[in-house]
Design an enzyme around this catalytic site. Sequence first.
Site, mmCIF file in Angstrom:
data_model
loop_
_atom_site.group_PDB
_atom_site.id
_atom_site.type_symbol
_atom_site.label_atom_id
_atom_site.label_comp_id
_atom_site.label_asym_id
_atom_site.label_seq_id
_atom_site.Cartn_x
_atom_site.Cartn_y
_atom_site.Cartn_z
ATOM 1 C CE LYS A 21 -2.702 0.843 3.830
ATOM 2 N NZ LYS A 21 -2.693 2.246 4.235
ATOM 3 C CB SER A 22 3.763 2.284 2.092
ATOM 4 O OG SER A 22 3.142 2.208 3.336
ATOM 5 N NE ARG A 26 6.163 6.554 0.810
ATOM 6 C CZ ARG A 26 5.266 6.324 1.785
ATOM 7 N NH1 ARG A 26 4.177 5.621 1.546
ATOM 8 N NH2 ARG A 26 5.451 6.832 2.999
ATOM 9 N N GLY A 93 -5.225 8.043 5.158
ATOM 10 C CA GLY A 93 -4.338 9.060 5.742
ATOM 11 C C GLY A 93 -3.152 9.333 4.836
ATOM 12 N NE ARG A 121 -5.929 8.494 10.782
ATOM 13 C CZ ARG A 121 -5.238 7.686 9.985
ATOM 14 N NH1 ARG A 121 -5.821 7.128 8.932
ATOM 15 N NH2 ARG A 121 -3.977 7.447 10.228
ATOM 16 C CB SER A 165 4.334 10.792 10.843
ATOM 17 O OG SER A 165 3.501 10.755 9.692
ATOM 18 C CD GLN A 167 0.040 8.455 6.775
ATOM 19 O OE1 GLN A 167 -0.490 9.299 7.509
ATOM 20 N NE2 GLN A 167 -0.516 7.287 6.518
ATOM 21 C CG ASP A 313 0.725 0.375 9.562
ATOM 22 O OD1 ASP A 313 0.193 1.231 10.300
ATOM 23 O OD2 ASP A 313 1.173 0.637 8.436
ATOM 24 N NE ARG A 386 -2.501 -1.330 8.800
ATOM 25 C CZ ARG A 386 -2.050 -1.665 7.591
ATOM 26 N NH1 ARG A 386 -2.035 -2.930 7.213
ATOM 27 N NH2 ARG A 386 -1.616 -0.737 6.753
HETATM 28 C C1 S3P Z 1 2.357 5.044 6.200
HETATM 29 C C2 S3P Z 1 2.870 5.537 7.377
HETATM 30 C C3 S3P Z 1 2.302 5.187 8.690
HETATM 31 C C4 S3P Z 1 1.445 3.934 8.610
HETATM 32 C C5 S3P Z 1 0.482 3.984 7.465
HETATM 33 C C6 S3P Z 1 1.219 4.112 6.146
HETATM 34 C C7 S3P Z 1 2.998 5.454 4.941
HETATM 35 O O1 S3P Z 1 1.498 6.259 9.150
HETATM 36 O O2 S3P Z 1 0.743 3.748 9.817
HETATM 37 O O3 S3P Z 1 -0.309 2.797 7.419
HETATM 38 O O4 S3P Z 1 2.696 4.865 3.877
HETATM 39 O O5 S3P Z 1 3.811 6.391 4.973
HETATM 40 P P1 S3P Z 1 2.111 7.531 9.937
HETATM 41 O O6 S3P Z 1 2.894 8.341 8.979
HETATM 42 O O7 S3P Z 1 0.898 8.266 10.461
HETATM 43 O O8 S3P Z 1 2.950 6.952 11.037
#
Ligand code: S3P
Length: 426
Positions: A21-22, A26, A93, A121, A165, A167, A313, A386
Amino acid sequence: MEERISPARVLSGSIRLPGDKSVSHRYAMLAAIAEGVTSIRNYSTGADCGSTLSCIRALGVPVERDGGEVRIDGRGLDGLKDPAGILDAGNSGSTIRMLSGILAGQSFATRITGDESLARRPMDRVMKPLAEMGASIQAREGRFPPLEIRGGRLRPIDYKLPVPSAQVKSGVLLAGLFADGATIVRESVQTRDHTEVALREFGADVEVLGRTITVKGRPKLTGRELTVPSDLSSAAFFLVAALLVPGSKLVIEGVGLNPTRSALLDFLVSMGARIRILNISQAAGEPAGDILVESAPVRGGVIEKELTAALIDEIPVLCVLGAASENGLVVRDAAELRVKETDRIATVAENLRRAGVEAEVLPDGLNIPGRQNFRAASFDSFGDHRIAMAFAVAGLRAGGECTITRAEAASVSFPEFYDTLRKIAE
Ligand code: S3P
């Protein structure tokens, strides 16, 4: 939707999971602002990554999709279009926080929002650095979606991340692409580095020295052919399931093994898990391999400090494992869990309680004694993917059939989850 989970006698077989997913988020965002076509294989089938594609489409980027195959016709750094309406990040998020960095660099104003969970959030963590760079961002009650982002030419900043974070780090680095000069982000705790790796692959000038990342503004990004490794955070549910059900043996193929994500494997091994990695490969700077896991009694452990950020996660499913382990699991320094898709400290504790499992709730974590049995129970996902999947795994070890209500939440990251589980469970 309700799912029924029967206790499993054994789990066996070989499975391949959807793309990470991450990494998918990107690749899609960078492809949108690159020049030329990017084709992505094994793009995450989860709804979250679908939200990213809808947002970039709304910004005027042609996107074609056939399951996990995605083709994005990049518009270049200055080619995004003013969207007709409000952008919808859904439950994601990552979409809202990372895309905000790109939106901050546009000459038009955008509004972006999401579902009920996302609307609760905190976004101030990304608004603050982007405002320092020169964007003007309004939010409900100063910190919640919807966000209204008025961007423009940005100033580079030197920013120390107050919360670990990825993100937020990524949002600032993406905004840095639109700034004149070098943007610096300093982390005190290492978080996943997929953005840094992907930026380099697309041709940006990124330097990483210890925990300091520098990206130069106004690069020429070029479209690429990419393959997303399978998602280790999705594999976590099957790793724990195989450890919990005696006699199980599973192979999970082509899983992403980026060292900033793979603390899970070391942690499981430290608990006594039998795990082997086979067929290691590397594509676009992201390592991957097949994971062989066999059932084994596990000792228990403590998740705290940097390890908490590295496993953030996976903590819900590790709590399930912890309850069945010899010595139990302690989770600390995890206040971030309270601002995920649900308050995961509360939703994990509530579901454990429903199965007759004891857990002490701490302000920033949980203390779960070991050697506990799961009673047949009706679990609730509370709308959190999750949580749905973690308690489906608990159901495999329960004393009778369990149900998961609002089970469809799993599709946020892993729509094929229940089918995959049925494929390997006897
Ligand atoms: C993610 C970062 C994490 C993670 C999320 C995915 C990412 O969040 O919990 O599932 O893809 O960069 P945070 O940046 O809020 O820690």
